[in-house]
Design a protein around this motif. Structure first.
Motif, short mmCIF file in Angstrom:
data_model
loop_
_atom_site.label_atom_id
_atom_site.label_comp_id
_atom_site.label_asym_id
_atom_site.label_seq_id
_atom_site.Cartn_x
_atom_site.Cartn_y
_atom_site.Cartn_z
N ILE A 79 0.86 -1.19 0.00
CA ILE A 79 0.00 0.00 0.00
C ILE A 79 0.89 1.23 0.00
CG2 ILE A 79 -1.84 1.23 1.21
CD1 ILE A 79 -2.57 -1.46 2.53
N ASP A 80 0.73 2.06 -1.02
CA ASP A 80 1.57 3.26 -1.18
C ASP A 80 3.06 2.89 -1.12
OD1 ASP A 80 -0.68 4.84 -1.40
OD2 ASP A 80 -0.75 5.30 0.74
N CYS A 113 -5.39 15.14 7.32
CA CYS A 113 -4.92 15.03 8.70
C CYS A 113 -3.44 15.41 8.89
CB CYS A 113 -5.15 13.61 9.21
SG CYS A 113 -4.18 12.35 8.34
N ARG A 114 -2.76 15.84 7.83
CA ARG A 114 -1.34 16.19 8.00
C ARG A 114 -1.19 17.28 9.06
NH1 ARG A 114 -0.05 20.08 2.72
NH2 ARG A 114 -1.64 21.62 3.23
N GLU A 115 -0.07 17.27 9.73
CA GLU A 115 0.13 18.22 10.84
C GLU A 115 1.42 19.01 10.63
OE1 GLU A 115 -0.64 17.35 15.29
OE2 GLU A 115 1.49 16.94 14.96
N PRO A 116 1.33 20.33 10.57
CA PRO A 116 2.55 21.14 10.41
C PRO A 116 3.32 21.24 11.73
CG PRO A 116 0.63 22.57 10.58
CD PRO A 116 0.11 21.16 10.60
N LEU A 162 7.63 22.08 8.39
CA LEU A 162 7.51 20.78 7.75
C LEU A 162 6.19 20.14 8.17
CD1 LEU A 162 11.15 19.48 8.27
CD2 LEU A 162 10.16 20.35 6.14
N TYR A 163 5.88 18.98 7.61
CA TYR A 163 4.61 18.31 7.91
C TYR A 163 4.87 16.85 8.25
CZ TYR A 163 2.49 22.44 5.79
OH TYR A 163 2.12 23.73 5.51
N ARG A 164 4.01 16.31 9.13
CA ARG A 164 4.14 14.90 9.51
C ARG A 164 2.77 14.22 9.40
NH1 ARG A 164 6.26 16.81 15.04
NH2 ARG A 164 4.48 17.92 15.93
N PRO A 165 2.78 12.89 9.23
CA PRO A 165 1.51 12.15 9.12
C PRO A 165 0.84 12.01 10.48
CG PRO A 165 3.35 10.63 9.06
CD PRO A 165 3.95 12.01 9.08
N VAL A 166 -0.50 11.95 10.47
CA VAL A 166 -1.26 11.77 11.71
C VAL A 166 -2.10 10.50 11.62
CG1 VAL A 166 -3.01 12.75 13.24
CG2 VAL A 166 -1.30 14.25 12.18
N GLY A 167 -2.99 10.44 10.62
CA GLY A 167 -3.87 9.29 10.46
C GLY A 167 -5.32 9.66 10.70
N CYS A 168 -6.19 9.30 9.75
CA CYS A 168 -7.62 9.57 9.88
C CYS A 168 -8.38 8.56 9.02
CB CYS A 168 -7.94 11.01 9.43
SG CYS A 168 -7.71 11.31 7.66
N GLU A 169 -9.70 8.73 8.94
CA GLU A 169 -10.52 7.77 8.19
C GLU A 169 -10.22 7.82 6.69
OE1 GLU A 169 -14.64 9.99 7.25
OE2 GLU A 169 -14.27 9.66 9.38
N THR A 211 -3.09 5.74 8.34
CA THR A 211 -1.66 5.71 8.04
C THR A 211 -1.03 7.09 7.95
OG1 THR A 211 -1.99 5.73 5.64
CG2 THR A 211 -1.98 3.58 6.74
N GLY A 212 -1.84 8.11 7.66
CA GLY A 212 -1.30 9.45 7.46
C GLY A 212 -0.88 9.72 6.03
N PHE A 213 -0.91 8.70 5.18
CA PHE A 213 -0.54 8.84 3.77
C PHE A 213 -1.67 8.32 2.89
CE2 PHE A 213 3.49 8.31 6.05
CZ PHE A 213 4.22 9.39 5.58
#
Length: 585
Positions: free
Chosen positions: A235-236, A478-481, A505-512, A517-519
Motif C-alpha cells: 500500500i503506497d 490530517c497532515r500536521e505542520p 515541515l509536515y508529519r503524518p497523523v492518520g484519519c478515516e 496511516t497518514g498517507f
C-alpha cells in the motif's frame, strides 16, 4: 471515545421511525448516485427491479452485491442523501458502548455497531440509515433514542468482531467451513482442482482481493512458509501483513489463483505468468499474476491495475514548474530519444503512458513494444513481447519500422541490440521513449555506454533523461505542520529553499480518509537532464556520471532530493520519505 469522534457524532440526529421510513429516502439516494456519476440509469433500474423482488435485500446493499457501485461510494452517497455523518475505522471504539439486550447475531446480520454513548441516547453506525425496521428495533431494545451515522458494511463488521470479542474474523468464519485434508497429495491435479473449486476457498481468495481493493493496494503477496501462509499488501509502496488463510489451505488457495489466471496448476517447478480480469466493488481490474517456486510451495504476486481509476496527468504524478515545462518541450520534438530511469516500482511505466497520452493525436502513429502491456491506450498500437515464440523487443522493433510509426515506445532497453535499433529509429526521424534501470538521470548516459553504445550515437539521439522515485503523499485531511529545528534545517539544507522565516515541515497523523496511516497515494520526485552541448562534450570525452550531473546542475537541473525537499516544504510529503528513496543527505 475521543473528543473528535464525539464532535463528529453530535451532528447525528435522534432517529424516529417516521424519519427512517421517509419514502423519499431511497429516491434521494438514487438521485444522488446519478448526480455523482456513480451509476448508470439502466443499472439502477435493474437493481430497483431486483430489490422489489427480494424482500431481504435493500437497494444500497444490492447495488454493492451486483458490483455496480463500490461500497465506499454507496456509503458516501447514503450519508449525503440522509444528511448524516460518515464514520471510518478510527471512529469505532474497541469496547462496545451499547447496553446489553441486543443479540450480536442481529447486529451482524443487519450491519450495525455501537460508536458512542451520549446523554441523549446512543450513536450507532449502520450500513443503511433508511432501514426503518433496524432503527426502530434498536430504539426499543435500548429504551433510549438512537442517533444513526453511516458506515461501510465491511468496516462495521470488523469493528463488531472486535467489540464482541469473538476472536473470529470473516476469514475465520470461512475457515470453519474449510475441509481439513492436510495430508492431501498435492501431486494429484484433479484433487487440487476439487480443492480450489470449494466454496470456502473461492470465498477466501475473493475476500483477499476485495480487501486489497478496499486498502488501495497495488500488489498482493501470497507467500507459503513451513508453519504459515503469509499474505501481504503493498500500500503506497510499503508492504503490510494482513489476515491470511491457514497453512493447510496453501495448496488450495494458490491453485485457485492459478486457475483464475489460466495457469498450469500441475506445473509447480517453473515460474509462470498470467492475467485475471475481475470486477470488484464496481471497479474493473486487470490483475497480473506471477508465480515462482519456493521451498514450501509457490510464491504468488498479484499486481492490481485499476483501469478506471488511473489518471494520465503530469500534475497528479508530481510534475510541476521547470521540470514539467522542459519535459514537455523535449516531448514535442519531432525525433530523438527520451529515457525514464529509476529502480523497479518507481513509476516509470506510468510516466511513459502519461507522455504517450499527451502526444496521442490523430496526426501521429504510435506503436509500443511492452512486457507486459499494463494499460491499454485508445488509438495506440501496443505489442506484447512473447520471447517463447521469438517475439523479443529487438525482433518486434525490426518489424514495426515497416509500420510507418511516428512515435515508438520501448518498455525497457534491456540489451545492446534493442538500444541500437532504438538509436537507428531516432536517427531516421522517429521519437523514441523508453526506460533504463539506473540510480539517477546522469547515470543513464554511462549505462548506455556500458551496454556498448557508441558515444557519438548517444549524443546524436538522446534528447533528455528523466530520473524519478515515488514517495508517499501526505493525507491532506490530517497532515500536521510543525516547525523544523534550526539544526535540522541547516543539516538538510532547507534554507536553500526558504531563506527567511520559520521553516515548517509536515508529519503524518492518520484519519478515516487514509486508513489511519497518514498517507494516501504517491507522487514522483524528479530530475530531468537535458542533453545540452556541454553535456554532449562530456559524453564524447567519456566523463563520469558525477561530472555530467555537475554540469547539468549548473545549467538549471534540480536533483530528485531537491525536488523532494521542495514538495516536503509544500506539505505534499515528509522529509523522511524523501530520505528513504534518495541517497542525498
Amino acid at each position: 471515545m475521543t473528543e473528535a469522534v464525539l464532535r463528529k457524532t453530535e451532528a447525528a440526529p435522534a432517529a424516529s421511525v417516521d424519519w427512517a421510513q421517509d419514502g423519499d429516502g431511497y429516491a434521494m439516494f438514487a438521485a444522488a448516485l446519478l448526480r455523482r456519476g456513480k451509476v448508470r440509469e439502466m443499472d439502477l433500474a435493474r437493481a430497483r427491479r431486483l430489490s422489489a423482488q427480494a424482500d431481504d435485500m435493500r437497494l444500497p446493499a444490492l447495488l454493492v452485491k451486483l458490483g455496480v457501485v463500490s461500497e465506499r461510494d454507496v456509503a458516501e452517497t447514503l450519508a449525503e442523501a440522509s444528511g448524516l455523518p460518515l464514520v471510518g475505522p478510527a471512529d469505532y471504539p474497541d469496547v462496545s458502548p451499547l447496553p446489553e439486550g441486543v443479540a450480536a447475531r442481529f447486529l451482524k446480520d443487519r450491519h450495525a455497531v455501537g460508536v458512542a454513548a451520549r446523554e441523549d441516547g446512543f450513536v450507532v453506525a449502520v450500513e443503511d440509515p433508511f432501514d426503518a425496521e433496524l432503527i426502530h428495533a434498536l430504539g426499543l431494545a435500548f429504551g433510549q433514542p438512537v442517533h444513526p451515522v453511516v458506515g461501510l458494511a465491511s468496516e462495521i463488521d470488523r469493528a463488531l468482531e472486535q467489540q464482541i470479542g469473538s476472536g473470529r474474523s470473516v476469514m475465520g468464519q470461512i475457515v470453519e467451513n474449510l475441509g481439513g485434508d492436510e495430508d492431501a497429495d498435492e501431486a494429484d491435479v484433479e484433487h487440487l482442482k476439487d480443492l480450489a473449486s470449494e466454496a470456502p476457498v473461492i470465498r477466501m481468495v475473493n475476500l483477499i482481493m476485495q480487501r486489497a481493493v478496499e486498502s488501495r493496494a497495488s500488489d498482493i503477496h501470497v507467500e507459503p512458509f513451513e508453519q504459515q501462509l503469509k499474505v501481504r499488501f503493498r500500500i503506497d509502496g510499503v508492504l503490510r501483513d494482513v489476515e491470511a488463510p491457514p497453512v493447510r489451505s496453501t495448496a488450495a488457495v494458490i491453485s485457485r489463483i492459478k486457475i483464475m489466471a489460466k495457469l498450469n496448476i500441475a506445473e509447480r517447478r517453473l515460474p509462470q505468468d498470467g492475467r485475471i480480469k475481475l470486477q470488484v466493488q464496481g471497479k474493473e481490474l486487470d490483475l497480473r499474476v506471477s508465480t515462482v517456486p519456493t521451498m514450501y510451495g509457490e510464491s504468488v504476486v498479484i499486481r492490481l491495475l485499476h483501469k478506471e481509476s488511473i489518471t494520465f496527468d503530469f500534475g497528479t504524478l508530481g510534475f510541476e514548474g521547470a521540470v514539467l515545462r522542459r519535459f514537455l518541450e523535449i516531448l514535442e520534438l519531432p525525433h530523438g530519444i527520451i529515457l525514464i530511469t529509476g529502480p523497479t516500482g518507481s513509476g516509470k511505466s506510468t510516466t511513459l503512458y502519461t507522455a504517450l497520452h499527451k502526444i496521442n493525436t490523430p496526426s501521429r502513429k504510435i506503436i509500443t513494444v511492452e512486457d507486459p502491456v499494463e494499460y491499454q491506450l485508445e488509438g495506440v498500437n501496443q505489442i506484447q513481447v512473447k520471447p517463447q515464440i521469438g517475439l523479443s523487443f529487438a525482433s518486434a522493433l525490426r518489424s514495426i519500422m515497416r509500420q510507418d510509426p511516428d512515435v515508438i515506445m520501448i518498455g525497457e532497453m534491456r540489451d545492446l541490440e534493442t538500444a541500437r535499433i532504438a538509436v537507428q529509429s531516432a536517427l531516421t526521424g522517429h521519437m523514441v521513449l523508453s526506460t533504463l534501470h539506473t540510480n539517477d538521470a546522469a547515470g543513464g548516459v554511462t549505462r548506455l555506454m556500458d551496454m556498448g553504445l557508441e558515444d557519438y550515437l548517444i549524443t546524436s539521439t538522446v534528447n533528455g533523461i528523466l530520473g524519478q522515485r515515488l514517495v508517499r503523499r501526505l493525507c491532506q485531511h490530517c497532515r500536521e505542520p510543525y516547525p523544523a529545528l534550526e539544526e535540522v534545517a541547516e543539516e538538510m539544507g532547507l534554507r536553500r529553499f526558504q531563506r527567511d522565516g520559520e521553516v515548517v515541515l509536515y508529519r503524518p497523523v492518520g484519519c478515516e480518509h487514509c486508513g489511519g496511516t497518514g498517507f494516501r497515494g504517491r507522487l514522483a520526485i524528479l530530475e530531468f537532464l537535458v542533453m545540452s552541448d556541454e553535456v554532449r562534450r562530456l559524453v564524447m570525452s567519456h566523463a563520469q556520471a558525477r561530472q555530467i550531473e555537475e554540469v547539468a546542475l549548473r545549467e538549471g537541473m534540480h536533483t530528485m532530493y531537491e525536488d523532494g525537499i521542495r514538495k516536503a516544504l509544500m506539505g505534499l510529503t515528509t522529509v523522511e520519505e524523501v530520505l528513504r528513496v534518495t541517497s542525498d543527505s
